[in-house]
Design a protein around this motif. Structure first.
Motif, mmCIF file in Angstrom:
data_model
loop_
_atom_site.group_PDB
_atom_site.id
_atom_site.type_symbol
_atom_site.label_atom_id
_atom_site.label_comp_id
_atom_site.label_asym_id
_atom_site.label_seq_id
_atom_site.Cartn_x
_atom_site.Cartn_y
_atom_site.Cartn_z
ATOM 1 N N GLU A 280 0.843 -1.199 0.000
ATOM 2 C CA GLU A 280 0.000 0.000 0.000
ATOM 3 C C GLU A 280 0.885 1.259 0.000
ATOM 4 O O GLU A 280 0.613 2.211 -0.726
ATOM 5 C CB GLU A 280 -0.949 0.012 1.203
ATOM 6 C CG GLU A 280 -1.959 -1.141 1.227
ATOM 7 C CD GLU A 280 -2.973 -1.110 0.083
ATOM 8 O OE1 GLU A 280 -3.144 -0.054 -0.566
ATOM 9 O OE2 GLU A 280 -3.579 -2.164 -0.181
ATOM 10 N N TYR B 162 2.294 6.384 -7.128
ATOM 11 C CA TYR B 162 1.405 7.446 -7.603
ATOM 12 C C TYR B 162 2.006 8.831 -7.367
ATOM 13 O O TYR B 162 1.746 9.758 -8.130
ATOM 14 C CB TYR B 162 0.009 7.308 -6.971
ATOM 15 C CG TYR B 162 -0.666 6.029 -7.412
ATOM 16 C CD1 TYR B 162 -0.590 5.612 -8.734
ATOM 17 C CD2 TYR B 162 -1.358 5.212 -6.514
ATOM 18 C CE1 TYR B 162 -1.180 4.430 -9.157
ATOM 19 C CE2 TYR B 162 -1.952 4.029 -6.934
ATOM 20 C CZ TYR B 162 -1.858 3.643 -8.254
ATOM 21 O OH TYR B 162 -2.435 2.471 -8.676
ATOM 22 N N GLN C 290 -4.632 10.267 -5.065
ATOM 23 C CA GLN C 290 -4.501 8.797 -5.100
ATOM 24 C C GLN C 290 -3.429 8.340 -4.104
ATOM 25 O O GLN C 290 -3.590 7.329 -3.416
ATOM 26 C CB GLN C 290 -4.149 8.379 -6.537
ATOM 27 C CG GLN C 290 -4.188 6.888 -6.792
ATOM 28 C CD GLN C 290 -5.585 6.290 -6.749
ATOM 29 O OE1 GLN C 290 -6.577 7.010 -6.792
ATOM 30 N NE2 GLN C 290 -5.672 4.988 -6.625
ATOM 31 N N GLU D 286 -3.782 5.766 -0.851
ATOM 32 C CA GLU D 286 -2.946 4.586 -0.578
ATOM 33 C C GLU D 286 -2.348 4.630 0.831
ATOM 34 O O GLU D 286 -2.260 3.601 1.507
ATOM 35 C CB GLU D 286 -1.828 4.471 -1.620
ATOM 36 C CG GLU D 286 -2.305 4.293 -3.038
ATOM 37 C CD GLU D 286 -3.221 3.095 -3.239
ATOM 38 O OE1 GLU D 286 -3.291 2.216 -2.365
ATOM 39 O OE2 GLU D 286 -3.889 3.061 -4.284
ATOM 40 N N HIS E 123 -4.950 3.494 3.069
ATOM 41 C CA HIS E 123 -5.084 2.033 3.050
ATOM 42 C C HIS E 123 -4.010 1.378 3.932
ATOM 43 O O HIS E 123 -4.292 0.462 4.699
ATOM 44 C CB HIS E 123 -4.914 1.482 1.624
ATOM 45 C CG HIS E 123 -5.998 1.906 0.674
ATOM 46 N ND1 HIS E 123 -5.908 1.743 -0.692
ATOM 47 C CD2 HIS E 123 -7.212 2.500 0.897
ATOM 48 C CE1 HIS E 123 -7.018 2.201 -1.272
ATOM 49 N NE2 HIS E 123 -7.816 2.676 -0.321
ATOM 50 N N GLU F 224 -3.213 -1.579 -10.078
ATOM 51 C CA GLU F 224 -4.420 -1.818 -9.266
ATOM 52 C C GLU F 224 -4.930 -3.251 -9.423
ATOM 53 O O GLU F 224 -5.431 -3.850 -8.467
ATOM 54 C CB GLU F 224 -5.524 -0.815 -9.627
ATOM 55 C CG GLU F 224 -5.284 0.576 -9.072
ATOM 56 C CD GLU F 224 -5.089 0.609 -7.558
ATOM 57 O OE1 GLU F 224 -5.707 -0.180 -6.839
ATOM 58 O OE2 GLU F 224 -4.278 1.438 -7.100
ATOM 59 N N VAL G 142 -2.949 -5.323 -7.186
ATOM 60 C CA VAL G 142 -3.362 -5.125 -5.788
ATOM 61 C C VAL G 142 -4.651 -5.906 -5.514
ATOM 62 O O VAL G 142 -4.779 -6.564 -4.472
ATOM 63 C CB VAL G 142 -3.552 -3.618 -5.458
ATOM 64 C CG1 VAL G 142 -4.123 -3.435 -4.063
ATOM 65 C CG2 VAL G 142 -2.232 -2.878 -5.574
ATOM 66 N N GLN H 102 -11.257 -2.010 -3.935
ATOM 67 C CA GLN H 102 -10.536 -2.314 -5.173
ATOM 68 C C GLN H 102 -11.436 -2.220 -6.398
ATOM 69 O O GLN H 102 -10.978 -1.857 -7.488
ATOM 70 C CB GLN H 102 -9.870 -3.699 -5.095
ATOM 71 C CG GLN H 102 -8.572 -3.709 -4.310
ATOM 72 C CD GLN H 102 -7.615 -2.610 -4.724
ATOM 73 O OE1 GLN H 102 -7.262 -1.747 -3.938
ATOM 74 N NE2 GLN H 102 -7.189 -2.582 -5.992
ATOM 75 N N GLU I 236 -11.353 1.379 -7.046
ATOM 76 C CA GLU I 236 -10.021 1.797 -7.506
ATOM 77 C C GLU I 236 -9.842 1.484 -8.991
ATOM 78 O O GLU I 236 -9.412 2.326 -9.767
ATOM 79 C CB GLU I 236 -8.933 1.079 -6.695
ATOM 80 C CG GLU I 236 -8.857 1.496 -5.239
ATOM 81 C CD GLU I 236 -7.995 2.725 -5.036
ATOM 82 O OE1 GLU I 236 -8.568 3.818 -4.894
ATOM 83 O OE2 GLU I 236 -6.764 2.589 -5.022
#
Ligand code: FEO
Length: 169
Positions: free
Chosen positions: A17, A24, A46, A50, A53, A94, A97, A127, A130
């Motif tokens: 994360e 980004y 963004q 993260e 997260h 993504e 992820v 997600q 995302e």
């Protein structure tokens, strides 16, 4: 008490994360360099998402009596060939992820760790958002190409503001 296996898997995801945030932020810097401040602002938002997260996982692990072990975060790429190439990279990232989150859910179920399983549901839904959010920009970039439409898209993306999910609920 969380199992050692689950603890390690969440620690690995915390690193991912934070790496996502770093990736980004590198894209934000690339867009600043291109003279596209709206794209840069979108990527900064963004990045903040993260970091949120990563901290959400950090807090969960602490709350479960687990041990947080922070790992080295890899250096992201410094540049891309075009705005579209950067966003396509973001979408591919993504998707990776999402796969990792699904693997974590599989592990929580295998370990019969109901608390972690429920905790991860938030990330499964996140997600979906995302991928949709990044995918939308990829599609718009394909439509506008390299011309003046890029300037308009820059203005549109510059309106994005990070709102911590907790504040939305
Ligand atoms: Fe934390 Fe973009 O997934």
């Amino acid at each position: 008490m969380i199992s050692k296996k689950m603890e390690k898997a969440i620690n690995d995801q915390i690193k991912w994360e934070f790496y996502s945030g770093y990736l980004y932020l590198s894209m934000a810097a690339y867009f600043e360099d291109l003279g596209l401040p709206g794209f840069a602002k979108w990527m900064e938002a963004q990045t903040q998402e993260e970091l949120f997260h990563g901290m959400k996982m950090y807090r969960y692990l602490v709350g479960q009596g687990g041990r947080v072990n922070l790992q080295a975060v890899d250096a992201p790429k410094p540049g891309w060939d075009s705005p579209l190439a950067a966003f396509e990279d973001a979408l591919a990232h993504e998707k990776k992820v999402t796969k990792r989150i699904h693997d974590l859910v599989d592990l929580a179920q295998k370990e019969k760790d109901h608390a972690t399983n429920i905790f991860l549901h938030w990330f499964v839904s996140e997600q979906v958002e995302e991928e949709a959010g990044v995918g939308e920009v990829v599609n718009k970039l394909k439509l506008v190409g390299e011309g003046g439409g890029l300037f308009l898209l820059d203005q549109e993306l510059g309106a994005r503001v990070f709102t911590p999910p907790a504040a939305k609920e």
